[in-house]
Design a protein around this motif. Structure first.
Motif, PDB file in Angstrom:
ATOM      1  N   ALA A   1       4.661   2.129   8.284  1.00  0.00           N
ATOM      2  CA  ALA A   1       3.456   1.562   8.892  1.00  0.00           C
ATOM      3  C   ALA A   1       3.226   2.964   9.702  1.00  0.00           C
ATOM      4  N   ARG A   5      -1.065  -2.449   0.516  1.00  0.00           N
ATOM      5  CA  ARG A   5      -1.851  -3.169   0.214  1.00  0.00           C
ATOM      6  C   ARG A   5      -2.617  -2.150  -0.834  1.00  0.00           C
ATOM      7  N   GLN A   7       5.021  -5.975   4.338  1.00  0.00           N
ATOM      8  CA  GLN A   7       5.101  -6.237   3.280  1.00  0.00           C
ATOM      9  C   GLN A   7       4.570  -4.266   2.135  1.00  0.00           C
ATOM     10  N   ILE A  58      -0.910  -2.770  12.863  1.00  0.00           N
ATOM     11  CA  ILE A  58       0.221  -2.915  11.903  1.00  0.00           C
ATOM     12  C   ILE A  58       0.203  -4.320  11.369  1.00  0.00           C
ATOM     13  N   ASP A  59       0.056  -5.162  12.600  1.00  0.00           N
ATOM     14  CA  ASP A  59      -0.155  -6.509  12.350  1.00  0.00           C
ATOM     15  C   ASP A  59      -0.561  -7.466  11.413  1.00  0.00           C
ATOM     16  N   TRP A  60      -0.442  -8.542  10.616  1.00  0.00           N
ATOM     17  CA  TRP A  60      -1.321  -8.824   9.925  1.00  0.00           C
ATOM     18  C   TRP A  60      -2.281  -9.092  10.412  1.00  0.00           C
ATOM     19  N   PRO A  61      -2.532 -10.662  11.199  1.00  0.00           N
ATOM     20  CA  PRO A  61      -2.776 -11.251  11.823  1.00  0.00           C
ATOM     21  C   PRO A  61      -4.316 -10.047  12.720  1.00  0.00           C
ATOM     22  N   ASP A  72      11.011  -4.062  14.067  1.00  0.00           N
ATOM     23  CA  ASP A  72      10.291  -3.942  15.063  1.00  0.00           C
ATOM     24  C   ASP A  72       8.715  -3.068  15.288  1.00  0.00           C
ATOM     25  N   SER A  73       9.058  -1.442  14.813  1.00  0.00           N
ATOM     26  CA  SER A  73       7.754  -0.990  14.441  1.00  0.00           C
ATOM     27  C   SER A  73       8.414  -0.246  13.556  1.00  0.00           C
ATOM     28  N   PRO A  74       7.614  -0.873  12.527  1.00  0.00           N
ATOM     29  CA  PRO A  74       7.711   0.149  10.937  1.00  0.00           C
ATOM     30  C   PRO A  74       7.772   1.545  10.947  1.00  0.00           C
ATOM     31  N   LEU A 124       3.021  -8.806  16.810  1.00  0.00           N
ATOM     32  CA  LEU A 124       4.751  -8.804  16.903  1.00  0.00           C
ATOM     33  C   LEU A 124       5.579  -6.819  17.019  1.00  0.00           C
ATOM     34  N   SER A 125       4.662  -6.233  16.403  1.00  0.00           N
ATOM     35  CA  SER A 125       5.303  -4.977  16.221  1.00  0.00           C
ATOM     36  C   SER A 125       4.812  -4.508  17.400  1.00  0.00           C
ATOM     37  N   VAL A 126       6.329  -3.400  17.888  1.00  0.00           N
ATOM     38  CA  VAL A 126       6.459  -2.756  18.897  1.00  0.00           C
ATOM     39  C   VAL A 126       6.134  -1.128  18.216  1.00  0.00           C
ATOM     40  N   TYR A 149       8.736 -12.466  -0.207  1.00  0.00           N
ATOM     41  CA  TYR A 149       7.834 -13.239   0.563  1.00  0.00           C
ATOM     42  C   TYR A 149       7.065 -14.733   0.473  1.00  0.00           C
ATOM     43  N   ILE A 159       0.004  -0.301   5.163  1.00  0.00           N
ATOM     44  CA  ILE A 159       1.698  -1.189   5.018  1.00  0.00           C
ATOM     45  C   ILE A 159       1.170  -1.939   6.198  1.00  0.00           C
ATOM     46  N   LYS A 160       1.171  -3.660   6.108  1.00  0.00           N
ATOM     47  CA  LYS A 160       1.210  -4.669   7.734  1.00  0.00           C
ATOM     48  C   LYS A 160       2.240  -4.858   7.839  1.00  0.00           C
ATOM     49  N   ARG A 161       2.347  -5.497   8.259  1.00  0.00           N
ATOM     50  CA  ARG A 161       3.339  -6.462   8.956  1.00  0.00           C
ATOM     51  C   ARG A 161       2.786  -8.212   9.146  1.00  0.00           C
ATOM     52  N   THR A 162       3.403  -8.709   8.577  1.00  0.00           N
ATOM     53  CA  THR A 162       2.761 -10.300   8.530  1.00  0.00           C
ATOM     54  C   THR A 162       3.160 -11.293  10.204  1.00  0.00           C
ATOM     55  N   GLY A 163       2.698 -12.398  10.480  1.00  0.00           N
ATOM     56  CA  GLY A 163       2.927 -12.786  12.019  1.00  0.00           C
ATOM     57  C   GLY A 163       4.514 -13.244  11.958  1.00  0.00           C
TER      58      GLY A 163
END
Lengths: 180, 203
Positions: free
Chosen positions: B61, B81, B78, A29-32, B56-58, A8-10, B116, B69-73
Motif C-alpha cells: 500500500a 480496488r 485487501q 491506507i486504512d479503510w475507515p 501494520d505498515s503494508p 491501524l496502519s503504522v 474477508y 490498496i486499503k486496509r480494513t479496520g
C-alpha cells in the motif's frame, strides 16, 4: 490530523500521524479513513451539486428557446407596398435569395405571395391576372391566384404560400406555409 | 474473541489442500491466492504455505501510486480496488513476502485477503479450515500456546533495514529464543544442509 483508533496502519518510520507529511493523511491506507466523508466535504458536495442542477435547468430553458427560434424563418422586407402597382407583381427571394417567390397585388390592400416553384416539376409559375390564376408554362399547369390551389394540368399540390404583413407601408415576408 | 492467524511451516506436508480451498473462497472464486512454495526443491520436499502477512505498515500500500490498496479496520490488507488499480506491478515487486499477484488480463492486483467474507464474521479462512496438519491455524493466542507449547509465535520480520510487524504470526521453536526473523540473513548462510545431504549420499 490526530491518530485515531481507526488508523491501524503504522507509518514505516513509526512516528505518529500528526508528525507525518500531509500526503499520508490525504491518502490513508486504512479503510475507515479512506471512506471517511467529512461534514464539510458533504456540504460542499450538496451545494455544488444543487448549483449544477440549477444551472442545468437554466440551460434546458435556453436550449428550448434556441430550438424554437431555429425553426422560425426570418422576417424579411420585400419592398415598399406602393412600389407594386395594382395588377403588378414582383419576384423576390425568400427565405434564401435563391428561393424565388412572387408577390402579386390584386387590389389596394390585396397581396398574394407564393413560391414560384410549380409543385409538378419545379418550373417557375407566371401570374395570369386576367384569368385569376398562375400558369406554369412547362406543362400548362394552373393554380388559383387567391389560394394557390391547383385547378388544371398535372400539378396536384397547392403552391407554397408566403405569409405577408404590411408594417408602416413596407411589405414584409414573415413566414411560409407548406401545404400538402 | 480475538482470532489470529498462525503459520507453522514446520508442519506443512505439501498436500495442496489450502491451494484448492483458497480457490473456493468467495472473494476471489476460482483463483487461488495462496502460494505453496518449495524451500529447496532439489534436496527436500519441504513446502511452505505463503499467505498475506497483513503488515501494520503494508509495503504494497505504501508503494501504490494509485491509492488502490486499503486496509480494513480490523487490519486486513485487501485486494487492490478495481476502479483505482492501474496494474503497475509496484506492489508485486515491493512486497517482501512476495504475496500480491498481478492478473494482467483484468489489470488488477489480487492478493490473499484472509477470506474477508469469512473472517469478518468469525469463520476460519478457507485454507485454515482444510489444513490437515495445522500448518495454517486460525484461533486465539491462548489456544495456540496451549496446543503448541514448544513453539512461539513471532510477528516481527527484518528485511535489511526494514522491520515489519504483521497481523499473521509465524511459529518458531521456543528454545530458539528469537524475537524476530531476519529474513535476509538466510541469503548469506552457507548451504550447510545441502552439503550434509551430499555427504549422506556419498557415504
Amino acid at each position: 490530523m490526530k491518530s485515531t483508533p481507526d488508523q491501524l496502519s503504522v507509518p514505516p518510520d513509526g512516528r505518529p500521524y500528526h508528525d507525518q507529511p500531509q500526503w499520508r493523511n490525504d491518502f490513508p491506507i486504512d479503510w475507515p479513513q479512506d471512506e471517511l466523508v467529512a461534514r464539510r466535504d458533504f456540504t460542499k458536495f450538496l451545494v455544488l451539486t444543487s448549483f449544477a442542477f440549477a444551472v442545468g435547468q437554466l440551460w434546458i430553458v435556453f436550449e428550448n428557446f434556441r430550438r424554437k427560434r431555429k425553426g422560425q424563418l426570418t422576417v424579411m422586407r420585400i419592398a415598399r407596398a406602393d412600389a407594386i402597382p395594382v395588377g403588378g407583381s414582383l419576384v423576390f427571394g425568400y427565405p434564401e435569395p435563391h428561393d424565388t417567390c412572387i408577390v402579386v397585388r390584386t387590389g389596394a390592400q390585396q397581396y398574394f405571395a407564393y413560391n414560384q416553384k410549380c409543385t409538378h416539376l419545379s418550373c417557375a409559375v407566371v401570374p395570369d391576372l386576367a384569368r385569376g390564376r398562375f400558369l406554369c408554362p412547362c406543362h400548362n399547369g394552373s393554380f388559383e391566384l387567391r389560394t394557390g390551389i391547383p385547378i388544371a394540368g398535372p400539378p396536384r399540390r397547392p403552391l407554397e404560400r408566403i405569409l405577408l404583413e404590411i408594417r408602416d407601408g413596407d411589405l414584409y415576408a414573415i413566414g411560409r406555409e407548406v401545404r400538402a | 474473541m480475538n482470532l489470529e492467524f498462525f503459520l507453522d511451516p514446520n508442519r506443512c506436508i505439501g498436500c495442496q489442500s489450502c491451494v484448492a480451498a483458497c480457490s473456493e473462497c468467495d472473494t476471489h472464486r476460482g483463483h487461488s491466492m495462496i502460494h505453496l512454495e518449495y524451500v529447496d526443491r532439489p534436496i527436500s520436499v519441504q513446502t511452505v504455505p505463503v499467505v498475506c502477512m497483513h503488515c501494520d505498515s503494508p509495503t504494497c500500500a505504501e508503494v501504490c501510486p494509485a491509492d488502490a490498496i486499503k486496509r480494513t479496520g480490523d487490519g486486513v490488507v485487501q485486494t487492490a480496488r478495481k476502479p483505482r488499480c492501474i496494474a503497475c506491478n509496484n506492489c508485486v515487486l515491493a512486497c517482501p513476502f512476495g504475496v500480491p499477484k498481478m492478473r494482467t488480463e483484468w489489470a488488477l492486483m489480487m492478493k490473499c485477503d484472509m477470506c474477508y467474507d469469512r473472517t469478518s464474521v468469525g469463520l476460519k479462512p478457507m485454507c485454515a479450515s482444510v489444513c490437515p496438519s495445522g500448518a495454517l491455524y486460525f484461533g486465539t493466542y491462548e489456544e495456540m500456546e496451549h496446543l503448541r507449547p514448544r513453539s512461539q509465535p513471532v510477528n516481527t520480520f527484518r528485511f535489511g533495514n526494514q522491520t515489519i510487524t504483521t497481523k499473521v504470526h509465524m511459529m518458531v521453536p521456543r528454545d530458539a529464543g528469537i524475537s524476530h526473523l531476519d529474513v535476509l540473513s538466510a541469503m548469506d548462510e552457507n548451504p550447510v544442509a545441502r552439503m550434509d545431504v551430499f555427504d549422506e549420499i556419498d557415504s
